[in-house]
Write an enzyme that holds these catalytic residues in place. Structure first.
Site, PDB file in Angstrom:
ATOM      1  N   VAL A  52       0.828  -1.222   0.000  1.00  7.59           N
ATOM      2  CA  VAL A  52       0.000   0.000   0.000  1.00  7.59           C
ATOM      3  C   VAL A  52       0.859   1.268   0.000  1.00  7.59           C
ATOM      4  O   VAL A  52       0.324   2.367   0.091  1.00  7.59           O
ATOM      5  CB  VAL A  52      -0.959   0.035   1.223  1.00  7.59           C
TER       6      VAL A  52
ATOM      7  N   HIS B 259      -4.690  -4.026  -2.093  1.00  8.30           N
ATOM      8  CA  HIS B 259      -5.051  -3.565  -0.751  1.00  8.30           C
ATOM      9  C   HIS B 259      -5.152  -2.043  -0.673  1.00  8.30           C
ATOM     10  O   HIS B 259      -5.108  -1.474   0.415  1.00  8.30           O
ATOM     11  CB  HIS B 259      -4.031  -4.082   0.281  1.00  8.30           C
TER      12      HIS B 259
ATOM     13  N   CYS C 199     -18.869  16.131  -0.299  1.00 10.34           N
ATOM     14  CA  CYS C 199     -20.233  15.822   0.133  1.00 10.34           C
ATOM     15  C   CYS C 199     -20.381  16.009   1.644  1.00 10.34           C
ATOM     16  O   CYS C 199     -21.487  15.900   2.180  1.00 10.34           O
ATOM     17  CB  CYS C 199     -20.627  14.405  -0.263  1.00 10.34           C
TER      18      CYS C 199
ATOM     19  N   GLY D 230       8.791 -11.467  -3.713  1.00 11.74           N
ATOM     20  CA  GLY D 230       8.753 -10.957  -2.346  1.00 11.74           C
ATOM     21  C   GLY D 230       7.440 -11.163  -1.625  1.00 11.74           C
ATOM     22  O   GLY D 230       7.078 -10.375  -0.758  1.00 11.74           O
TER      23      GLY D 230
ATOM     24  N   ASN E 123      12.525 -14.762  -4.364  1.00 11.16           N
ATOM     25  CA  ASN E 123      12.364 -14.562  -2.926  1.00 11.16           C
ATOM     26  C   ASN E 123      13.605 -15.109  -2.217  1.00 11.16           C
ATOM     27  O   ASN E 123      14.085 -16.182  -2.571  1.00 11.16           O
ATOM     28  CB  ASN E 123      11.109 -15.317  -2.441  1.00 11.16           C
TER      29      ASN E 123
ATOM     30  N   GLU F 190      13.668 -16.283   0.695  1.00 10.11           N
ATOM     31  CA  GLU F 190      13.241 -17.423   1.521  1.00 10.11           C
ATOM     32  C   GLU F 190      12.405 -18.398   0.677  1.00 10.11           C
ATOM     33  O   GLU F 190      11.742 -17.991  -0.264  1.00 10.11           O
ATOM     34  CB  GLU F 190      12.332 -16.946   2.671  1.00 10.11           C
TER      35      GLU F 190
HETATM   36 ZN   LIG Z   1     -18.379  11.958  -0.166  1.00 13.99          ZN
END
Ligand SMILES: [Zn+2]
Length: 238
Positions: A103, A119, A149, A186, A212, A214
Site C-alpha cells: 500500500v 489492498h 459531500c 517478495g 524470494n 526465503e
Molecule cells: Zn463523499
C-alpha cells in the site's frame, strides 16, 4: 543460479504477456517498516485494532494519527532497483499487469502504470459516505479530511475484516488467467489472494517463477525459483 536466470530470461523473451505479483518483501528492501512498532504496539495501541472500520468509526482522529505517522515515514522512502526493474519490464510487454499487495505507493513512484493495488494505497483517501476516492499526499493531515459531500475521508486501504475491492480482484484474476509468464516477487503467498492468483496462472498454463530470498509455501508449486533479494535479481532480468 546463472542458468536459472538465463532460463527465465528466455521465457520472458518469448512470452506474449507478463504478470508480476509483489508483496511485502519488495517494500522491506526499501526499508518500509512493518509498522508494528516496538513490542507490536503504536502509542499503546495494537495496529490490528486500529486498521478496522470499527476503530475509524469510534475514533477517526486516532486512526488518522496512526496513518499520518506511517505516511510521514513512507514519504521519506525511495523505490529500490526491484521497483524500477518492474517499471522497465512493463514497457517491454504489450500485455502487462503488476498486482501488488503493498500500500506504500512505491511502484507508482517508480513509474509503474499498469498497476493493481489489491489492498489500496496509503496515498489515497475514500469518503465513508459516498465512496468517492482520490489521491491525497498531505502529510501531516492535522485536521480530519472531508469529502465535498461532507462525509469523512478515510485512508484508501483495505482494513481487517474488509473484502478486497471487487473490481481490482476481478482484474487480477483475469490477468493471471491470461499470463504467459508470472513472476511472484517478495510475497510468501500466505495472505490470500496471492496463492489463488498463482494457482490460477499456473492452472491456465503460465510459466511461474518465484523471486524470494526465503522458501515459501508457493515454492513447491512454481516452475522456477530464484533465491535472493528482488532488488538484486529483478534488474538482471532486463
Ligand atoms: Zn463523499
Amino acid at each position: 543460479m546463472q542458468t536459472e536466470i538465463e532460463k527465465l530470461k528466455n521465457r520472458l523473451l518469448s512470452a506474449g504477456s507478463l504478470v508480476i505479483l509483489t508483496g511485502a518483501g519488495v517494500s522491506a528492501e526499501s526499508g518500509v517498516p512493518t509498522f508494528r512498532g516496538a513490542g507490536g504496539l503504536w502509542q499503546g495501541h495494537n495496529p490490528q485494532e486500529l486498521a478496522t472500520p470499527e476503530a475509524f468509526e469510534a475514533d477517526p482522529f486516532l486512526v488518522w494519527e496512526w496513518y499520518d505517522w506511517r505516511r510521514s515515514i513512507i514519504s521519506r522512502i525511495q523505490p529500490n532497483p526491484a521497483h524500477y526493474a518492474i517499471a522497465e519490464l512493463e514497457k517491454r510487454f504489450l500485455e502487462f499487469t503488476l498486482i501488488t499487495q503493498n500500500v506504500d505507493g512505491l511502484h507508482a513512484q517508480a513509474g509503474s502504470r499498469k498497476l493493481i493495488e489489491l489492498h489500496g494505497s496509503i496515498w489515497r483517501v475514500q469518503c465513508v459516505e459516498c465512496g468517492n476516492s482520490s489521491e491525497n499526499r498531505v502529510v501531516p493531515i492535522k485536521i480530519l479530511p472531508r469529502c465535498s459531500c461532507g462525509g469523512l475521508l478515510r485512508p484508501g486501504v483495505v482494513w481487517f475484516g474488509e473484502p478486497l475491492p471487487e473490481e481490482a480482484l476481478f482484474r487480477a484474476f483475469e490477468a493471471s488467467s491470461n499470463a504467459a509468464v508470472m513472476l511472484v516477487v517478495g510475497t510468501s503467498g500466505v495472505v490470500q489472494p496471492a496463492a489463488s492468483l498463482v494457482l490460477r496462472a499456473s492452472g491456465a498454463g503460465a510459466f511461474v517463477a518465484e523471486i524470494n530470498p526465503e522458501e515459501t509455501p508457493l515454492s513447491s508449486a512454481v516452475d522456477l525459483r530464484l533465491a535472493g533479494p528482488a532488488g538484486k535479481l529483478m534488474p538482471t532480468l532486463l
